[in-house]
Write a protein that holds these residues in place. Structure first.
Motif, mmCIF file in Angstrom:
data_model
loop_
_atom_site.group_PDB
_atom_site.id
_atom_site.type_symbol
_atom_site.label_atom_id
_atom_site.label_comp_id
_atom_site.label_asym_id
_atom_site.label_seq_id
_atom_site.Cartn_x
_atom_site.Cartn_y
_atom_site.Cartn_z
ATOM 1 N N ASP A 142 17.083 -26.488 -26.519
ATOM 2 C CA ASP A 142 16.626 -25.104 -26.389
ATOM 3 C C ASP A 142 17.262 -24.326 -27.537
ATOM 4 N N SER A 143 16.423 -23.708 -28.356
ATOM 5 C CA SER A 143 16.915 -23.143 -29.619
ATOM 6 C C SER A 143 16.454 -21.717 -29.834
ATOM 7 N N ILE A 144 17.213 -21.003 -30.644
ATOM 8 C CA ILE A 144 16.817 -19.693 -31.158
ATOM 9 C C ILE A 144 16.819 -19.780 -32.682
ATOM 10 N N LEU A 157 12.082 -18.131 -29.868
ATOM 11 C CA LEU A 157 12.739 -18.867 -28.792
ATOM 12 C C LEU A 157 11.976 -20.165 -28.577
ATOM 13 N N MET A 158 12.694 -21.295 -28.585
ATOM 14 C CA MET A 158 12.056 -22.598 -28.437
ATOM 15 C C MET A 158 12.717 -23.390 -27.319
ATOM 16 N N GLU A 159 11.889 -23.841 -26.397
ATOM 17 C CA GLU A 159 12.364 -24.642 -25.268
ATOM 18 C C GLU A 159 11.950 -26.085 -25.505
ATOM 19 N N LYS A 160 12.937 -26.948 -25.796
ATOM 20 C CA LYS A 160 12.670 -28.351 -26.144
ATOM 21 C C LYS A 160 11.623 -28.456 -27.256
ATOM 22 N N GLY A 161 11.744 -27.573 -28.235
ATOM 23 C CA GLY A 161 10.831 -27.610 -29.372
ATOM 24 C C GLY A 161 9.555 -26.828 -29.190
ATOM 25 N N ARG A 162 9.271 -26.371 -27.967
ATOM 26 C CA ARG A 162 8.065 -25.590 -27.708
ATOM 27 C C ARG A 162 8.367 -24.114 -27.832
ATOM 28 N N LYS A 213 21.383 -20.992 -21.556
ATOM 29 C CA LYS A 213 21.143 -22.421 -21.736
ATOM 30 C C LYS A 213 20.837 -22.793 -23.189
ATOM 31 N N ILE A 214 20.896 -21.811 -24.080
ATOM 32 C CA ILE A 214 20.627 -22.093 -25.496
ATOM 33 C C ILE A 214 21.666 -23.080 -26.024
ATOM 34 N N GLN A 215 21.187 -24.155 -26.641
ATOM 35 C CA GLN A 215 22.082 -25.183 -27.163
ATOM 36 C C GLN A 215 22.198 -25.141 -28.681
ATOM 37 N N GLN A 216 21.177 -24.578 -29.328
ATOM 38 C CA GLN A 216 21.157 -24.600 -30.789
ATOM 39 C C GLN A 216 20.714 -23.248 -31.326
#
Length: 512
Positions: A142-144, A157-162, A213-216
Protein backbone atom coordinates in the motif's frame (compact mmCIF):
# COMPACT_ATOMS: atom_id res chain seq x y z
CA UNK A 1 21.21 5.70 -33.47
CA UNK A 2 17.65 6.71 -32.52
CA UNK A 3 16.43 10.25 -33.03
CA UNK A 4 16.65 12.24 -29.77
CA UNK A 5 13.42 13.57 -28.27
CA UNK A 6 12.96 16.76 -26.26
CA UNK A 7 10.42 18.03 -23.73
CA UNK A 8 10.21 21.43 -22.06
CA UNK A 9 8.25 22.09 -18.86
CA UNK A 10 7.18 25.66 -18.08
CA UNK A 11 6.68 25.48 -14.30
CA UNK A 12 6.02 27.83 -11.41
CA UNK A 13 9.68 28.45 -10.58
CA UNK A 14 11.51 27.74 -13.82
CA UNK A 15 11.62 26.42 -17.37
CA UNK A 16 13.23 23.00 -17.65
CA UNK A 17 14.52 21.14 -20.72
CA UNK A 18 15.15 17.43 -21.12
CA UNK A 19 16.68 15.73 -24.16
CA UNK A 20 16.71 11.93 -24.26
CA UNK A 21 17.45 9.16 -26.71
CA UNK A 22 15.08 6.16 -26.85
CA UNK A 23 16.84 2.79 -26.79
CA UNK A 24 15.65 -0.83 -26.79
CA UNK A 25 16.96 -2.87 -23.86
CA UNK A 26 15.71 -6.47 -23.64
CA UNK A 27 12.71 -5.59 -25.80
CA UNK A 28 11.77 -2.67 -23.52
CA UNK A 29 11.97 0.99 -24.47
CA UNK A 30 14.16 3.10 -22.19
CA UNK A 31 15.70 6.55 -22.45
CA UNK A 32 19.28 7.68 -22.18
CA UNK A 33 19.40 11.26 -20.91
CA UNK A 34 21.53 13.34 -23.27
CA UNK A 35 21.01 16.86 -22.01
CA UNK A 36 19.28 18.79 -19.20
CA UNK A 37 18.85 22.50 -18.61
CA UNK A 38 16.98 24.60 -16.08
CA UNK A 39 16.50 28.35 -15.97
CA UNK A 40 14.69 30.10 -13.07
CA UNK A 41 11.72 32.33 -13.81
CA UNK A 42 9.09 33.76 -11.42
CA UNK A 43 5.93 32.63 -13.19
CA UNK A 44 4.34 31.41 -9.99
CA UNK A 45 4.99 34.61 -8.09
CA UNK A 46 3.27 36.59 -10.85
CA UNK A 47 0.24 34.34 -11.15
CA UNK A 48 -0.32 33.62 -7.45
CA UNK A 49 -0.17 37.32 -6.52
CA UNK A 50 -1.71 39.21 -9.47
CA UNK A 51 -3.46 36.39 -11.33
CA UNK A 52 -1.55 37.05 -14.55
CA UNK A 53 1.90 36.60 -16.07
CA UNK A 54 3.63 39.98 -16.29
CA UNK A 55 5.16 41.42 -19.46
CA UNK A 56 8.63 41.25 -17.87
CA UNK A 57 8.23 37.56 -17.06
CA UNK A 58 6.91 36.85 -20.54
CA UNK A 59 10.02 38.46 -22.07
CA UNK A 60 12.26 36.33 -19.83
CA UNK A 61 10.37 33.20 -20.92
CA UNK A 62 10.76 34.10 -24.59
CA UNK A 63 14.50 34.64 -24.10
CA UNK A 64 14.94 31.29 -22.33
CA UNK A 65 12.91 29.38 -24.91
CA UNK A 66 14.82 30.89 -27.84
CA UNK A 67 18.07 29.85 -26.12
CA UNK A 68 16.67 26.35 -25.70
CA UNK A 69 15.77 26.32 -29.41
CA UNK A 70 19.42 26.93 -30.27
CA UNK A 71 20.45 24.20 -27.83
CA UNK A 72 18.00 21.76 -29.41
CA UNK A 73 19.20 22.60 -32.91
CA UNK A 74 22.59 21.17 -31.93
CA UNK A 75 20.83 17.84 -31.30
CA UNK A 76 18.98 18.04 -34.61
CA UNK A 77 15.62 18.66 -32.92
CA UNK A 78 13.31 21.30 -34.38
CA UNK A 79 10.92 23.53 -32.46
CA UNK A 80 7.96 21.69 -34.02
CA UNK A 81 9.30 18.33 -32.81
CA UNK A 82 9.66 19.54 -29.21
CA UNK A 83 6.86 18.89 -26.72
CA UNK A 84 6.26 21.90 -24.45
CA UNK A 85 3.90 21.77 -21.48
CA UNK A 86 2.66 24.43 -19.09
CA UNK A 87 1.77 23.31 -15.56
CA UNK A 88 -0.06 24.91 -12.62
CA UNK A 89 1.17 28.52 -12.93
CA UNK A 90 0.39 28.74 -16.65
CA UNK A 91 -2.85 26.85 -16.13
CA UNK A 92 -4.12 29.37 -13.54
CA UNK A 93 -2.98 32.53 -15.33
CA UNK A 94 -5.79 34.76 -16.56
CA UNK A 95 -3.73 35.58 -19.64
CA UNK A 96 -2.69 31.97 -20.34
CA UNK A 97 -3.97 32.05 -23.93
CA UNK A 98 -2.15 35.29 -24.92
CA UNK A 99 0.93 33.92 -23.13
CA UNK A 100 0.86 30.68 -25.15
CA UNK A 101 0.17 32.65 -28.34
CA UNK A 102 3.18 34.97 -27.80
CA UNK A 103 5.39 31.93 -27.27
CA UNK A 104 4.12 30.36 -30.50
CA UNK A 105 4.62 33.54 -32.52
CA UNK A 106 8.01 34.56 -31.07
CA UNK A 107 9.67 31.16 -30.54
CA UNK A 108 7.85 28.62 -32.71
CA UNK A 109 7.08 26.37 -29.71
CA UNK A 110 3.50 25.20 -29.15
CA UNK A 111 2.57 25.14 -25.45
CA UNK A 112 0.19 22.41 -24.27
CA UNK A 113 -1.39 23.47 -20.97
CA UNK A 114 -2.10 20.35 -18.91
CA UNK A 115 -4.48 20.00 -16.00
CA UNK A 116 -3.68 18.69 -12.55
CA UNK A 117 -4.84 15.13 -13.05
CA UNK A 118 -2.71 14.92 -16.20
CA UNK A 119 0.29 15.94 -14.09
CA UNK A 120 -0.69 13.13 -11.77
CA UNK A 121 -0.68 10.67 -14.66
CA UNK A 122 2.75 11.77 -15.87
CA UNK A 123 4.09 11.57 -12.32
CA UNK A 124 2.84 7.98 -12.03
CA UNK A 125 4.41 6.98 -15.34
CA UNK A 126 7.76 8.51 -14.42
CA UNK A 127 7.88 7.06 -10.90
CA UNK A 128 6.65 3.57 -11.80
CA UNK A 129 9.16 3.26 -14.64
CA UNK A 130 12.06 4.46 -12.50
CA UNK A 131 11.18 2.34 -9.48
CA UNK A 132 10.37 -0.86 -11.38
CA UNK A 133 13.69 -0.66 -13.22
CA UNK A 134 15.42 -0.77 -9.83
CA UNK A 135 13.50 -3.86 -8.67
CA UNK A 136 11.47 -1.88 -6.13
CA UNK A 137 7.86 -2.80 -6.83
CA UNK A 138 4.88 -0.51 -6.40
CA UNK A 139 2.58 -3.53 -6.71
CA UNK A 140 3.32 -5.32 -3.48
CA UNK A 141 2.58 -2.59 -0.93
CA UNK A 142 0.00 0.00 0.00
CA UNK A 143 1.73 3.14 -1.23
CA UNK A 144 1.50 6.90 -1.49
CA UNK A 145 3.10 8.79 -4.36
CA UNK A 146 3.63 12.50 -3.60
CA UNK A 147 4.98 15.46 -5.56
CA UNK A 148 4.83 19.03 -4.18
CA UNK A 149 5.61 21.73 -6.72
CA UNK A 150 5.39 25.51 -6.69
CA UNK A 151 1.72 25.62 -7.62
CA UNK A 152 0.17 22.28 -6.64
CA UNK A 153 0.48 19.03 -4.72
CA UNK A 154 -0.08 15.83 -6.68
CA UNK A 155 -0.88 12.74 -4.63
CA UNK A 156 -1.81 9.18 -5.50
CA UNK A 157 -2.95 6.40 -3.17
CA UNK A 158 -2.26 2.82 -4.27
CA UNK A 159 -3.56 -0.32 -2.62
CA UNK A 160 -1.40 -3.31 -3.65
CA UNK A 161 -0.52 -1.42 -6.82
CA UNK A 162 -4.12 -0.45 -7.62
CA UNK A 163 -4.92 3.23 -7.72
CA UNK A 164 -7.68 4.03 -5.22
CA UNK A 165 -7.28 7.80 -5.16
CA UNK A 166 -5.65 10.53 -7.23
CA UNK A 167 -5.67 14.15 -6.13
CA UNK A 168 -4.36 17.44 -7.45
CA UNK A 169 -4.47 19.91 -4.54
CA UNK A 170 -3.94 23.65 -4.67
CA UNK A 171 -1.14 23.52 -2.12
CA UNK A 172 2.11 24.74 -3.65
CA UNK A 173 5.26 26.14 -2.12
CA UNK A 174 5.14 29.35 -4.14
CA UNK A 175 1.45 29.84 -3.30
CA UNK A 176 2.16 29.45 0.42
CA UNK A 177 5.27 31.64 0.32
CA UNK A 178 3.41 34.44 -1.47
CA UNK A 179 0.38 34.18 0.81
CA UNK A 180 2.52 34.35 3.97
CA UNK A 181 4.54 37.22 2.48
CA UNK A 182 1.38 39.22 1.72
CA UNK A 183 0.23 38.71 5.32
CA UNK A 184 3.67 39.73 6.61
CA UNK A 185 3.88 36.32 8.28
CA UNK A 186 6.82 34.00 8.92
CA UNK A 187 7.75 30.33 8.67
CA UNK A 188 5.73 29.49 11.78
CA UNK A 189 2.62 30.84 10.04
CA UNK A 190 3.44 28.76 6.96
CA UNK A 191 3.82 25.64 9.08
CA UNK A 192 0.46 26.24 10.77
CA UNK A 193 -1.25 26.80 7.40
CA UNK A 194 0.21 23.61 5.91
CA UNK A 195 -0.65 21.59 9.03
CA UNK A 196 -4.25 22.80 8.95
CA UNK A 197 -4.59 22.04 5.22
CA UNK A 198 -3.23 18.52 5.68
CA UNK A 199 -5.40 17.91 8.74
CA UNK A 200 -8.51 18.84 6.73
CA UNK A 201 -7.38 16.56 3.90
CA UNK A 202 -6.68 13.54 6.09
CA UNK A 203 -10.28 12.42 6.48
CA UNK A 204 -10.77 12.39 2.69
CA UNK A 205 -7.62 10.36 2.17
CA UNK A 206 -8.50 7.95 4.99
CA UNK A 207 -11.89 7.31 3.37
CA UNK A 208 -10.06 6.02 0.30
CA UNK A 209 -7.36 4.04 2.10
CA UNK A 210 -6.33 3.56 5.73
CA UNK A 211 -3.25 5.76 6.03
CA UNK A 212 -2.06 3.81 9.08
CA UNK A 213 -1.50 0.81 6.81
CA UNK A 214 0.71 2.63 4.30
CA UNK A 215 3.90 0.61 3.85
CA UNK A 216 5.68 2.58 1.14
CA UNK A 217 5.96 6.33 0.64
CA UNK A 218 7.41 7.57 -2.66
CA UNK A 219 8.26 11.26 -3.03
CA UNK A 220 9.27 13.21 -6.11
CA UNK A 221 10.67 16.68 -6.57
CA UNK A 222 14.03 18.39 -6.69
CA UNK A 223 13.81 19.52 -3.05
CA UNK A 224 13.48 15.93 -1.85
CA UNK A 225 16.29 14.87 -4.16
CA UNK A 226 18.52 17.39 -2.35
CA UNK A 227 17.42 15.99 1.01
CA UNK A 228 18.13 12.45 -0.20
CA UNK A 229 21.63 13.41 -1.31
CA UNK A 230 22.41 14.73 2.17
CA UNK A 231 20.73 12.17 4.44
CA UNK A 232 19.65 9.29 2.19
CA UNK A 233 21.21 6.00 1.15
CA UNK A 234 21.69 5.44 -2.58
CA UNK A 235 19.92 2.31 -3.84
CA UNK A 236 21.09 3.09 -7.38
CA UNK A 237 22.26 6.19 -9.28
CA UNK A 238 18.59 7.13 -9.72
CA UNK A 239 16.99 6.01 -6.45
CA UNK A 240 17.50 6.78 -2.74
CA UNK A 241 16.10 5.40 0.48
CA UNK A 242 15.73 7.91 3.32
CA UNK A 243 15.13 7.18 7.00
CA UNK A 244 12.21 9.23 8.27
CA UNK A 245 13.98 10.29 11.50
CA UNK A 246 17.04 11.46 9.57
CA UNK A 247 14.88 13.46 7.17
CA UNK A 248 12.88 15.11 9.95
CA UNK A 249 16.10 16.13 11.67
CA UNK A 250 17.42 17.52 8.36
CA UNK A 251 14.15 19.42 7.69
CA UNK A 252 14.19 20.94 11.19
CA UNK A 253 17.80 22.00 10.78
CA UNK A 254 17.11 23.68 7.42
CA UNK A 255 14.39 25.79 9.07
CA UNK A 256 17.17 27.68 10.87
CA UNK A 257 18.97 28.68 7.66
CA UNK A 258 18.60 31.98 5.85
CA UNK A 259 17.81 32.05 2.13
CA UNK A 260 21.43 32.95 1.39
CA UNK A 261 22.67 30.01 3.45
CA UNK A 262 20.39 27.65 1.52
CA UNK A 263 21.80 28.98 -1.77
CA UNK A 264 25.39 28.48 -0.60
CA UNK A 265 24.97 25.10 1.09
CA UNK A 266 22.66 23.39 -1.43
CA UNK A 267 23.84 25.12 -4.64
CA UNK A 268 20.33 26.20 -5.63
CA UNK A 269 19.00 29.34 -7.32
CA UNK A 270 17.31 32.14 -5.40
CA UNK A 271 13.76 31.19 -6.48
CA UNK A 272 14.11 27.62 -5.22
CA UNK A 273 15.89 28.72 -2.03
CA UNK A 274 12.96 30.97 -1.08
CA UNK A 275 10.56 28.01 -0.97
CA UNK A 276 12.94 25.22 0.11
CA UNK A 277 12.06 25.40 3.81
CA UNK A 278 8.31 25.46 3.12
CA UNK A 279 8.70 22.47 0.79
CA UNK A 280 10.47 20.37 3.42
CA UNK A 281 7.81 21.23 6.02
CA UNK A 282 5.02 20.15 3.66
CA UNK A 283 6.70 16.86 2.79
CA UNK A 284 7.42 16.19 6.46
CA UNK A 285 3.80 16.75 7.51
CA UNK A 286 2.41 14.59 4.71
CA UNK A 287 4.79 11.75 5.59
CA UNK A 288 3.70 12.07 9.24
CA UNK A 289 0.17 11.10 8.20
CA UNK A 290 1.52 7.55 7.97
CA UNK A 291 3.56 5.18 10.12
CA UNK A 292 6.36 4.62 7.59
CA UNK A 293 9.89 4.65 9.00
CA UNK A 294 11.58 5.33 5.65
CA UNK A 295 10.63 6.49 2.18
CA UNK A 296 11.87 6.31 -1.42
CA UNK A 297 13.08 9.20 -3.59
CA UNK A 298 13.37 8.44 -7.34
CA UNK A 299 15.38 10.81 -9.54
CA UNK A 300 12.68 11.47 -12.11
CA UNK A 301 10.06 14.07 -13.05
CA UNK A 302 6.98 14.63 -15.18
CA UNK A 303 9.34 15.38 -18.07
CA UNK A 304 10.44 11.74 -18.07
CA UNK A 305 6.77 10.81 -17.63
CA UNK A 306 5.94 12.80 -20.75
CA UNK A 307 8.58 10.91 -22.74
CA UNK A 308 7.12 7.57 -21.61
CA UNK A 309 3.62 8.81 -22.38
CA UNK A 310 4.59 9.77 -25.92
CA UNK A 311 6.11 6.36 -26.54
CA UNK A 312 3.90 4.02 -24.51
CA UNK A 313 1.81 2.90 -27.51
CA UNK A 314 4.77 0.76 -28.56
CA UNK A 315 4.71 -1.06 -25.23
CA UNK A 316 1.48 -3.04 -24.96
CA UNK A 317 2.29 -4.32 -21.47
CA UNK A 318 2.76 -0.78 -20.15
CA UNK A 319 -0.40 0.39 -21.94
CA UNK A 320 -2.46 -2.47 -20.50
CA UNK A 321 -1.14 -1.78 -17.01
CA UNK A 322 -1.95 1.89 -17.37
CA UNK A 323 -5.49 1.12 -18.58
CA UNK A 324 -6.05 -1.11 -15.56
CA UNK A 325 -4.90 1.73 -13.29
CA UNK A 326 -7.42 4.09 -14.92
CA UNK A 327 -10.22 1.56 -14.38
CA UNK A 328 -9.09 1.01 -10.77
CA UNK A 329 -9.41 4.75 -10.22
CA UNK A 330 -12.94 4.74 -11.64
CA UNK A 331 -13.93 1.79 -9.45
CA UNK A 332 -12.51 3.54 -6.39
CA UNK A 333 -14.66 6.58 -7.19
CA UNK A 334 -17.77 4.37 -7.54
CA UNK A 335 -17.00 2.71 -4.20
CA UNK A 336 -16.58 6.12 -2.57
CA UNK A 337 -20.14 6.99 -3.64
CA UNK A 338 -21.50 3.59 -2.56
CA UNK A 339 -22.42 2.43 -6.06
CA UNK A 340 -23.69 -1.01 -7.09
CA UNK A 341 -20.34 -2.54 -8.06
CA UNK A 342 -21.76 -5.85 -9.34
CA UNK A 343 -24.19 -4.06 -11.67
CA UNK A 344 -21.48 -1.68 -12.84
CA UNK A 345 -19.15 -4.57 -13.68
CA UNK A 346 -21.91 -6.38 -15.59
CA UNK A 347 -22.73 -3.27 -17.62
CA UNK A 348 -19.01 -2.72 -18.30
CA UNK A 349 -18.53 -6.25 -19.66
CA UNK A 350 -21.75 -6.17 -21.67
CA UNK A 351 -20.91 -2.75 -23.13
CA UNK A 352 -17.56 -4.10 -24.28
CA UNK A 353 -19.19 -7.18 -25.84
CA UNK A 354 -21.43 -4.90 -27.89
CA UNK A 355 -18.58 -2.50 -28.68
CA UNK A 356 -16.26 -5.28 -29.86
CA UNK A 357 -18.99 -6.89 -31.96
CA UNK A 358 -19.54 -3.52 -33.68
CA UNK A 359 -15.86 -2.57 -33.96
CA UNK A 360 -15.93 -2.30 -37.74
CA UNK A 361 -18.89 0.09 -37.63
CA UNK A 362 -17.56 2.38 -34.90
CA UNK A 363 -14.24 3.60 -36.29
CA UNK A 364 -12.75 4.39 -32.85
CA UNK A 365 -9.28 3.82 -31.39
CA UNK A 366 -8.50 1.95 -28.17
CA UNK A 367 -8.71 5.14 -26.08
CA UNK A 368 -12.44 5.47 -26.83
CA UNK A 369 -13.01 1.89 -25.69
CA UNK A 370 -11.54 2.84 -22.30
CA UNK A 371 -13.90 5.84 -22.08
CA UNK A 372 -16.83 3.44 -22.60
CA UNK A 373 -15.54 1.23 -19.77
CA UNK A 374 -15.27 4.18 -17.40
CA UNK A 375 -18.73 5.44 -18.38
CA UNK A 376 -20.18 1.98 -17.72
CA UNK A 377 -18.51 1.70 -14.32
CA UNK A 378 -19.76 5.15 -13.26
CA UNK A 379 -23.11 5.35 -15.06
CA UNK A 380 -25.20 4.98 -11.87
CA UNK A 381 -22.91 6.95 -9.54
CA UNK A 382 -25.54 9.69 -9.28
CA UNK A 383 -27.76 7.32 -7.27
CA UNK A 384 -25.73 8.47 -4.26
CA UNK A 385 -27.54 11.81 -4.47
CA UNK A 386 -30.99 10.71 -5.66
CA UNK A 387 -32.43 7.94 -7.84
CA UNK A 388 -34.59 10.38 -9.77
CA UNK A 389 -32.50 12.05 -12.49
CA UNK A 390 -29.45 10.12 -11.28
CA UNK A 391 -27.94 10.49 -14.74
CA UNK A 392 -27.80 14.28 -14.24
CA UNK A 393 -26.40 13.88 -10.73
CA UNK A 394 -23.85 11.42 -12.10
CA UNK A 395 -22.75 13.94 -14.69
CA UNK A 396 -22.22 16.48 -11.90
CA UNK A 397 -20.20 14.08 -9.72
CA UNK A 398 -17.94 13.02 -12.58
CA UNK A 399 -17.44 16.59 -13.79
CA UNK A 400 -16.30 17.63 -10.31
CA UNK A 401 -14.18 14.58 -9.46
CA UNK A 402 -10.61 13.63 -10.26
CA UNK A 403 -10.29 10.45 -12.29
CA UNK A 404 -6.75 9.22 -12.73
CA UNK A 405 -5.65 9.05 -16.36
CA UNK A 406 -8.39 11.27 -17.77
CA UNK A 407 -7.67 14.78 -18.94
CA UNK A 408 -10.30 17.50 -18.89
CA UNK A 409 -11.70 16.68 -22.34
CA UNK A 410 -11.92 12.94 -21.64
CA UNK A 411 -13.72 13.55 -18.36
CA UNK A 412 -16.18 15.91 -20.07
CA UNK A 413 -17.00 13.19 -22.61
CA UNK A 414 -17.56 10.60 -19.87
CA UNK A 415 -19.84 13.05 -18.02
CA UNK A 416 -21.87 13.60 -21.21
CA UNK A 417 -22.19 9.86 -21.89
CA UNK A 418 -23.38 9.24 -18.32
CA UNK A 419 -25.94 12.03 -18.58
CA UNK A 420 -27.55 10.34 -21.62
CA UNK A 421 -27.52 6.72 -20.42
CA UNK A 422 -31.08 7.03 -19.07
CA UNK A 423 -34.45 8.06 -20.42
CA UNK A 424 -35.83 8.69 -23.87
CA UNK A 425 -34.21 12.08 -24.37
CA UNK A 426 -32.02 12.33 -27.44
CA UNK A 427 -28.63 14.01 -26.97
CA UNK A 428 -29.32 16.12 -30.05
CA UNK A 429 -31.99 17.97 -28.04
CA UNK A 430 -29.45 19.12 -25.45
CA UNK A 431 -27.92 22.60 -25.92
CA UNK A 432 -24.60 21.66 -24.29
CA UNK A 433 -24.27 18.60 -26.53
CA UNK A 434 -24.77 20.71 -29.65
CA UNK A 435 -21.78 22.87 -28.70
CA UNK A 436 -19.41 19.88 -29.00
CA UNK A 437 -17.36 19.28 -32.13
CA UNK A 438 -18.75 16.81 -34.65
CA UNK A 439 -16.30 14.05 -33.70
CA UNK A 440 -17.11 14.43 -30.00
CA UNK A 441 -20.85 14.46 -30.70
CA UNK A 442 -20.53 11.16 -32.57
CA UNK A 443 -18.45 9.67 -29.76
CA UNK A 444 -21.10 10.60 -27.18
CA UNK A 445 -23.94 9.37 -29.40
CA UNK A 446 -22.42 5.96 -30.15
CA UNK A 447 -21.17 5.22 -26.63
CA UNK A 448 -24.38 6.45 -24.98
CA UNK A 449 -26.40 4.21 -27.31
CA UNK A 450 -24.29 1.16 -26.41
CA UNK A 451 -24.42 1.99 -22.69
CA UNK A 452 -28.22 2.31 -22.72
CA UNK A 453 -28.60 -1.18 -24.20
CA UNK A 454 -26.07 -2.76 -21.81
CA UNK A 455 -27.83 -1.13 -18.85
CA UNK A 456 -31.23 -2.34 -20.06
CA UNK A 457 -29.99 -5.95 -20.19
CA UNK A 458 -29.54 -5.84 -16.41
CA UNK A 459 -32.84 -4.18 -15.60
CA UNK A 460 -33.19 -6.29 -12.44
CA UNK A 461 -29.60 -5.58 -11.23
CA UNK A 462 -29.25 -9.35 -10.67
CA UNK A 463 -26.91 -10.14 -13.59
CA UNK A 464 -29.02 -13.07 -14.81
CA UNK A 465 -28.35 -12.75 -18.56
CA UNK A 466 -24.97 -13.93 -19.75
CA UNK A 467 -23.04 -15.55 -22.61
CA UNK A 468 -24.49 -13.36 -25.31
CA UNK A 469 -24.25 -14.20 -28.96
CA UNK A 470 -24.65 -11.04 -30.99
CA UNK A 471 -25.72 -11.43 -34.62
CA UNK A 472 -26.22 -8.65 -37.14
CA UNK A 473 -28.83 -8.96 -39.86
CA UNK A 474 -29.70 -6.49 -42.57
CA UNK A 475 -31.74 -4.20 -40.33
CA UNK A 476 -31.54 -5.78 -36.86
CA UNK A 477 -29.12 -6.98 -34.19
CA UNK A 478 -30.08 -10.06 -32.19
CA UNK A 479 -28.91 -10.74 -28.64
CA UNK A 480 -29.19 -14.46 -27.83
CA UNK A 481 -28.70 -15.55 -24.25
CA UNK A 482 -28.71 -18.96 -22.58
CA UNK A 483 -31.52 -20.01 -20.28
CA UNK A 484 -35.28 -20.35 -20.40
CA UNK A 485 -36.39 -17.69 -17.97
CA UNK A 486 -38.76 -14.91 -18.91
CA UNK A 487 -37.14 -11.91 -20.62
CA UNK A 488 -40.17 -9.65 -20.30
CA UNK A 489 -38.50 -7.07 -18.01
CA UNK A 490 -35.38 -6.89 -20.16
CA UNK A 491 -37.42 -6.63 -23.36
CA UNK A 492 -39.41 -3.79 -21.81
CA UNK A 493 -36.19 -2.03 -20.78
CA UNK A 494 -34.69 -2.47 -24.26
CA UNK A 495 -37.83 -1.07 -25.88
CA UNK A 496 -37.60 1.96 -23.56
CA UNK A 497 -33.85 2.55 -23.95
CA UNK A 498 -33.11 1.15 -27.40
CA UNK A 499 -34.39 4.11 -29.36
CA UNK A 500 -31.04 5.91 -29.37
CA UNK A 501 -29.24 2.77 -30.57
CA UNK A 502 -31.70 2.34 -33.44
CA UNK A 503 -31.46 6.04 -34.25
CA UNK A 504 -27.64 6.09 -34.32
CA UNK A 505 -26.83 2.70 -35.90
CA UNK A 506 -30.02 1.91 -37.82
CA UNK A 507 -30.46 -1.52 -36.20
CA UNK A 508 -33.59 -2.75 -34.45
CA UNK A 509 -32.73 -4.65 -31.26
CA UNK A 510 -34.08 -8.18 -30.83
CA UNK A 511 -33.64 -10.01 -27.52
CA UNK A 512 -34.03 -13.81 -27.68
Amino acid sequence: MSTPQAVIEIGSTGIRLLVAEPVEVRFQKKFNILDRSEQPVSLGRDVFTTGSISRETLLICLHILNRYAEQLAAWGISREETTVIGTSAVREAKNRDPFADRIKVKTGFTVHIIDGIEENRLMYLAASKCINEESVSMRESDSILLDISGGATEMMLMEKGRIVGAHSMRLGTVIIEQMIHSMMGNLDDARRFIAEFIRNTKSTLNAEMNLDKIQQFIVLGNDMKIAALFVGKAVSPFLWEVERDAFEQFADEVQQYTTEECIAKFKMNYNDAQTFQISLVAYKLFIQLTNVTKFIVPDTSIREGLLFSKNQVSNSELQDDFTQQILAGARALLKKYQGDEAHAEYVRKTSLEIYDAMQNELGFDSRIRVLLEISAILHDIGMFIRAEDHNIHGKYIVSNSEIFGLNRDDKALVAQIISFHKGNKMPQDDAEFRLLSRSKRMTVLKLSAILRVADALDRTHKQTLYNFKINFEKDSVTFRTKGHRSLSLEKLAVSEKGGLFENVFGYKIVLV
